[in-house]
Design a protein around this motif. Sequence first.
Motif: not given
Length: 233
Positions: A93-105
């Motif tokens: 789940p962490t990997a998925f949440s960090l792959s979305v377009h606004n993850a760095i934001a």
Amino acid sequence: MSDFILCNWSAWAPGLNCTHHSLVSADNVVVLEWIPKLLQRRLTPLARAVFNVADHCMESGKTLPVVLSSSHGEICKSLDMLKAIQAGDELSPTAFSLSVHNAIAGLFSIAYDNNQEITVIAPGLEGIAPAFIEALGMLNEGVNEVLMILYDEPLADFYPTAPFNLNVCFPCVLALRMSLNGDGMPLQLCRIPQSRNDGEHPIQLLAFIKFLVTEQRLLCLGNYGHSWTWHKK
């Protein structure tokens, strides 16, 4: 037509063959020590570059409204997850949440404890201009300064790119601290009627970095639809 001041800027473009005091060298893209260890482990190389470039551009202890713009975000992480599914592995789940377009934001807002407005743009064919329009809109609504961060990384060979002109062979990150007045480089952004084909966001991002590091006074960019010029006044 919009006039603004480029108060400060910093960039990371490891494949760009030039030197400038505002360019962060590839060797200097490290994990910032003040970032909590738990958060450090979640930063990809691209996210580390974004943080380093932004940190060079910001004033210590000061938070600003932020506009982030990226054509694809960290889409290569999505490919890694697809490969994991194909191999029959469970997804984190962490990997998925960090792959979305606004993850760095999201990571940026946590690391800097930034509660100000943060906008993330996926500009498609429009290139880098929508980020400038968004930032200038914030300035004209009354904020004193805006931090704009543009970034992209090469697409994996798995993704088709032809016939689009949207890929560069190395990652690029650019941070701009902008205001309507004060000290810095005066710039002017204008829309022009000519139809141009200067590629999509990654290509235009590299062109804008070159514009900043050279004596070039005028930059024109477009991609069949809207076209724009940036002018050093």
